[in-house]
Design a protein around this motif. Structure first.
Motif, mmCIF file in Angstrom:
data_model
loop_
_atom_site.group_PDB
_atom_site.id
_atom_site.type_symbol
_atom_site.label_atom_id
_atom_site.label_comp_id
_atom_site.label_asym_id
_atom_site.label_seq_id
_atom_site.Cartn_x
_atom_site.Cartn_y
_atom_site.Cartn_z
ATOM 1 N N TYR A 10 103.137 87.736 47.393
ATOM 2 C CA TYR A 10 104.268 88.631 47.610
ATOM 3 C C TYR A 10 105.298 87.933 48.494
ATOM 4 O O TYR A 10 105.059 87.700 49.685
ATOM 5 C CB TYR A 10 103.828 89.952 48.254
ATOM 6 N N ASN A 11 106.411 87.538 47.911
ATOM 7 C CA ASN A 11 107.596 87.071 48.620
ATOM 8 C C ASN A 11 107.338 86.014 49.699
ATOM 9 O O ASN A 11 107.871 86.111 50.812
ATOM 10 C CB ASN A 11 108.336 88.272 49.245
ATOM 11 N N TRP A 12 106.536 85.007 49.368
ATOM 12 C CA TRP A 12 106.393 83.847 50.250
ATOM 13 C C TRP A 12 106.242 82.624 49.348
ATOM 14 O O TRP A 12 105.178 82.069 49.205
ATOM 15 C CB TRP A 12 105.207 84.004 51.193
ATOM 16 N N LYS A 13 107.345 82.237 48.756
ATOM 17 C CA LYS A 13 107.301 81.170 47.758
ATOM 18 C C LYS A 13 106.941 79.821 48.363
ATOM 19 O O LYS A 13 106.365 78.974 47.678
ATOM 20 C CB LYS A 13 108.626 81.080 47.011
ATOM 21 N N GLU A 14 107.257 79.597 49.640
ATOM 22 C CA GLU A 14 106.909 78.325 50.279
ATOM 23 C C GLU A 14 105.391 78.153 50.353
ATOM 24 O O GLU A 14 104.859 77.078 50.068
ATOM 25 C CB GLU A 14 107.519 78.242 51.677
ATOM 26 N N ALA A 15 104.693 79.233 50.729
ATOM 27 C CA ALA A 15 103.229 79.183 50.770
ATOM 28 C C ALA A 15 102.656 79.102 49.358
ATOM 29 O O ALA A 15 101.698 78.365 49.104
ATOM 30 C CB ALA A 15 102.680 80.414 51.494
ATOM 31 N N LEU A 16 103.237 79.844 48.432
ATOM 32 C CA LEU A 16 102.755 79.838 47.048
ATOM 33 C C LEU A 16 102.862 78.445 46.444
ATOM 34 O O LEU A 16 101.955 78.009 45.719
ATOM 35 C CB LEU A 16 103.557 80.833 46.212
ATOM 36 N N GLU A 17 103.943 77.725 46.729
ATOM 37 C CA GLU A 17 104.087 76.377 46.202
ATOM 38 C C GLU A 17 102.968 75.464 46.701
ATOM 39 O O GLU A 17 102.375 74.701 45.923
ATOM 40 C CB GLU A 17 105.438 75.787 46.612
ATOM 41 N N LEU A 18 102.634 75.556 47.992
ATOM 42 C CA LEU A 18 101.541 74.751 48.537
ATOM 43 C C LEU A 18 100.211 75.151 47.904
ATOM 44 O O LEU A 18 99.373 74.297 47.592
ATOM 45 C CB LEU A 18 101.474 74.909 50.060
ATOM 46 N N CYS A 19 100.012 76.445 47.705
ATOM 47 C CA CYS A 19 98.790 76.933 47.068
ATOM 48 C C CYS A 19 98.644 76.360 45.662
ATOM 49 O O CYS A 19 97.589 75.822 45.302
ATOM 50 C CB CYS A 19 98.818 78.464 47.032
ATOM 51 N N LEU A 20 99.704 76.441 44.869
ATOM 52 C CA LEU A 20 99.648 75.946 43.498
ATOM 53 C C LEU A 20 99.481 74.430 43.457
ATOM 54 O O LEU A 20 98.751 73.905 42.595
ATOM 55 C CB LEU A 20 100.905 76.362 42.745
ATOM 56 N N ARG A 21 100.106 73.738 44.365
ATOM 57 C CA ARG A 21 99.928 72.283 44.409
ATOM 58 C C ARG A 21 98.478 71.919 44.713
ATOM 59 O O ARG A 21 97.922 70.974 44.135
ATOM 60 C CB ARG A 21 100.864 71.666 45.450
ATOM 61 N N SER A 22 97.854 72.663 45.616
ATOM 62 C CA SER A 22 96.446 72.383 45.935
ATOM 63 C C SER A 22 95.551 72.673 44.736
ATOM 64 O O SER A 22 94.554 71.984 44.507
ATOM 65 C CB SER A 22 96.002 73.193 47.155
#
Length: 263
Positions: A10-22
């Motif tokens: 929910y509305n934290w694309k910076e964290a989501l990008e790191l999650c998806l990269r991992s």
């Protein structure tokens, strides 16, 4: 075994990008990744679209309108899109160790669900390591807290089977896994739980009532939670949890049995 990883955001694309990269660095990729989006704005969709072509497995985005914290509902929507036998759940503010999915697959057993723990990393340090081409994180990374939850020693896992034996519902929705058949048998997540808290332990409770036991993923399934302001638990969710304490199948889940009964 076909494996799906579902992550909520929910509305934290910076964290989501790191999650998806991992996730894209996993030694064993899931067969599908489903993003359960509880009403994020357009910039989250744009991020997902930009990462889809380079992702090593299908990346599916399930979105619902922002009407407050409705994690249980969006997780059920994601489950309806799932085509796998086994489901791993995390949150979108998690950086996974590269063995995370492999570890979960290695301990998947019929008659059990898995719950694990997590280390933390300070937000500024997570962003710092995110600037590198390869996402590397370990217990020695600056900003890591609760590092003992990030020690990976697979051969010690059998010693942890009785961990938290006196806390039967202990575990986190940000690190859990179970068979899809078991999720369907209990009718998925309880959509009567609205607001923060209890959607995971209430699910654990109904799995226990079904006869599914817990495996505690100590020394395996390592993840790092990007720290943020602590959320306040919605008090009414305790009542929803108490209501289903002796139940197996929730009325308001993947199949809306409550509505069918009313009809």
């Amino acid at each position: 075994m076909k494996v799906c990883l579902i992550l909520s955001t929910y509305n934290w694309k910076e964290a989501l990008e790191l999650c998806l990269r991992s996730l894209n660095q996993q030694t064993r990729m899931p067969d599908e990744v489903i993003i359960a989006d509880d009403g994020s704005t357009e910039d989250t969709r744009q991020l997902i679209d930009s990462m889809r072509d380079g992702f090593r497995c299908p990346l599916i985005h399930v979105w619902q309108e922002d009407k407050g914290f409705r994690k249980s509902k969006i997780l059920n929507e994601a489950l309806r899109k799932c085509t796998s036998e086994y489901v791993i759940f995390i949150d979108g503010d998690i950086i996974c160790d590269r063995h995370f999915v492999e570890d979960h697959c290695s301990i998947a057993r019929r008659g059990f669900f898995v719950a694990g723990s997590r280390a933390n990393i300070k937000t500024e340090d997570a962003y710092r390591i995110g600037k590198c081409a390869e996402l590397k994180i370990s217990i020695f990374t600056r900003g890591v807290e609760r590092w003992w939850n990030a020690v990976r020693i697979p051969f010690l896992f059998p010693l942890s089977k009785n961990s938290y034996r006196n806390k039967p519902f202990h575990g986190r929705g940000a690190n859990m896994a179970m068979f899809m058949d078991d999720l369907k048998a209990i009718n998925g997540f309880n959509e009567d739980i609205v607001g923060y808290g209890f959607e995971d332990v209430e699910l654990f409770s109904r799995l226990y009532n079904l006869g599914v036991k817990r495996n505690w993923a100590k020394w395996l399934c390592i993840e790092y939670h990007i720290k943020h302001k602590r959320k306040v638990v919605t008090k009414s969710n305790q009542k929803a949890f108490d209501k289903t304490l002796n139940s197996i199948t929730g009325e308001n889940g993947i199949e809306h049995l409550k509505n069918k009964n009313n009809d």
